[in-house]
Design an enzyme around this catalytic site. Structure first.
Site, mmCIF file in Angstrom:
data_model
loop_
_atom_site.group_PDB
_atom_site.id
_atom_site.type_symbol
_atom_site.label_atom_id
_atom_site.label_comp_id
_atom_site.label_asym_id
_atom_site.label_seq_id
_atom_site.Cartn_x
_atom_site.Cartn_y
_atom_site.Cartn_z
ATOM 1 N N SER A 27 2.677 3.019 1.459
ATOM 2 C CA SER A 27 2.392 3.100 0.026
ATOM 3 C C SER A 27 1.154 3.906 -0.338
ATOM 4 O O SER A 27 0.948 4.210 -1.512
ATOM 5 C CB SER A 27 2.254 1.691 -0.568
ATOM 6 O OG SER A 27 3.513 1.079 -0.680
ATOM 7 N N LYS A 76 -5.981 0.971 -8.288
ATOM 8 C CA LYS A 76 -4.626 0.429 -8.366
ATOM 9 C C LYS A 76 -4.674 -0.934 -9.042
ATOM 10 O O LYS A 76 -5.559 -1.750 -8.755
ATOM 11 C CB LYS A 76 -4.035 0.319 -6.958
ATOM 12 C CG LYS A 76 -2.546 0.022 -6.912
ATOM 13 C CD LYS A 76 -2.012 0.130 -5.485
ATOM 14 C CE LYS A 76 -0.511 -0.110 -5.437
ATOM 15 N NZ LYS A 76 0.028 0.032 -4.068
ATOM 16 N N SER A 78 3.989 2.952 -3.039
ATOM 17 C CA SER A 78 3.798 2.273 -4.311
ATOM 18 C C SER A 78 2.553 2.705 -5.075
ATOM 19 O O SER A 78 2.398 2.377 -6.252
ATOM 20 C CB SER A 78 3.733 0.763 -4.088
ATOM 21 O OG SER A 78 2.587 0.412 -3.311
#
Length: 494
Positions: A195, A96, A171
């Site tokens: 997330s 990420k 997310s």
């Protein structure tokens, strides 16, 4: 695409990490072969920022290829001379973007951070490198990881490989999409209200929210007790493998704790376990098809010898949303307002809405009052789980989210309309109760051709139990397989 229908290249790209490592050790498979298979899939299917899957902020293929060749050579040496390879040697890992890599951009999708460079590796990245993982790509997220869809003005729209009209969730949407599409073997994620688990649920993958502090964070916001970084994979064993590598006390995060390299995977025997079942966690408007998929999991556990116990919780979605935003109003909201000052006109609509909602909640509740709200939810969960080994519930209440949705006016559900779209997910209560480990595993497919997921919730710090139950679910209720990807006819944005 199902595993049985995969081509040779697809099979390599989609190979579980544990199987890949066995192949590397026996010299039957090379890390180069798997990386090249995944690069081929990325180049054929990732597409552009508007119509493609668009899972990445950038790719690092040149350095990854160099690392893969070195890993292949090391396995040959180990086969000849003996010795033990690092835990992830030769495996691809998509990280990420918020997990900063020294010398590379760390923008978190924000115009205010455009061009910002990470001064050091995030602890998660540091540990991936030390374990021989190959970071070949960095994954998309919404601005400042503050939405449950994944799109932003900076990085465009990330789409679900199962149904590109829908979102992979957020997310950590880029990580979930990359795993489902066969673009990577492992991926990193983070979780402050779901997330990690929400994208896992929507992409048919596995996501783990560890107890607070088990995985070291970075920076001042690592002190936020709702948050945490974590692993994602396509299997429970893969996710546990990555958890073992990135968990444990780290000198840069004094809130981190526990030993390093401890794999929480504990097999899948559930005979005799008492597992609570809550289909709605109070009044979440869970879609009928998701309820049925969750019941399917519960029935399978019961058939395997578990005692499934219905659980009632006195929660409402409105109360949980008020509780979480009271917390965000004193921590994340003000931090975001500070970080984005002067660029308000460039913010995504959902980011501006988050900052506004958080600020409003802070006027209604002091920080001390928000702690009392947290404590009440935690006490109710503890009472509901008394005498149980784990709790089973859906991951999301809705079957899908639109890929480009802002949901400023809330979200329609099978039972009406919710004022805030975050109420469509059954995840944030376990960030309030953030010492509880939670694994999200697939439970089936929805009518939207989007996977559904269930959460396995454990008592505080009991990581082995949630992986034990998750492993059983994976065997008893096989996941949806892999999506059939369409060729991308748009030029890649990478």
């Amino acid at each position: 695409m199902t595993p049985g229908a995969a081509t040779a290249v697809d099979s390599l790209a989609l190979l579980p990490a544990t199987e890949a490592l066995a192949g590397f050790r026996s010299l039957e498979i090379s890390p180069v072969e798997i990386l090249e298979a995944q690069i081929q899939r990325i180049e054929s299917h990732n597409g552009d920022r508007e119509t493609g899957i668009n899972a990445f902020t950038e790719t690092l293929f040149d350095s990854a290829r160099t690392q893969a060749r070195a890993a292949a050579d090391e396995y040959v040496r180990l086969a000849r001379e003996g010795g033990e390879a690092p835990a992830l040697l030769g495996l691809s890992v998509a990280t990420k973007e918020k997990h900063g890599i020294a010398g590379r951009t760390l923008e978190q999708g924000l115009a205010a951070h455009r061009g910002r460079i990470a001064p050091v590796d995030h602890p998660v990245v540091e540990r991936l490198n030390a374990a021989g993982g190959i970071i070949h790509a960095r994954t998309t997220s919404p601005e400042f990881s503050c939405a449950t869809t994944t799109h932003s003005p900076m990085w465009g729209i990330t789409r679900n490989p199962w149904n590109t009209e829908t979102s992979p969730g957020g997310s950590s949407g880029g990580s979930g999409a990359a795993l489902a599409a066969g673009f990577t073997t492992l991926a990193t994620a983070s979780d402050i209200a779901g997330s990690t688990r929400i994208p896992a649920g929507f992409t048919g993958t596995v996501g783990y929210k560890a107890p607070y502090g088990r995985i070291p964070g970075f920076g001042a916001l690592a002190a936020d007790w709702y948050r945490g970084d974590g692993p994602m994979g396509r299997t429970v064993a893969d996710t546990a493998l990555l958890a073992a590598v990135i968990s444990g006390r780290h000198q840069t995060d004094h809130g981190s704790w526990g030993g390093y390299g401890i794999n929480p995977f504990a097999g899948g025997d559930v005979a005799g376990l008492h597992i609570g079942l809550s289909l709605t966690l109070g009044d979440y408007p869970v879609a009928p098809e998701i309820r049925e998929n969750t019941l399917k999991v519960a029935r399978a556990l019961e058939a395997a010898g578990a005692v499934v116990v219905p659980v009632e919780l006195p929660w409402t979605t409105a109360r949980i949303t008020e509780t979480t935003f009271a917390h965000f109003g004193h921590i994340l909201g003000p931090a975001m307002a500070t970080e984005t000052a002067g660029t308000e006109s460039e913010l995504a609509a959902y980011t501006a809405r988050f900052i506004k909602d958080a600020a409003a909640a802070a006027t209604r509740h002091t920080l001390v009052e928000s702690l009392a709200m947290d404590h009440a939810l935690q006490a109710e969960l503890a009472a509901a789980m008394a005498g149980l080994d784990a709790l089973l519930c859906p991951t999301s209440a809705v079957a899908s989210l639109a890929a480009d949705g802002d949901y400023l006016d809330g979200i329609a559900t099978s039972e009406g309309h919710l004022g805030h779209y975050w109420e469509a997910h059954l995840t944030s209560p376990f960030n309030v109760a953030n010492r509880c480990p939670v694994v999200s595993v697939p439970s089936g497919l929805s009518r939207d051709s989007v996977p559904t997921g269930v959460q396995i919730v454990g008592h505080p710090f009991d990581e082995a139990m949630v992986f034990r139950v998750a492993a059983a679910v994976e065997v008893l209720v096989p996941g949806p397989g892999f999506p059939q990807l369409k060729p991308s006819y748009s030029a890649s944005s990478l």
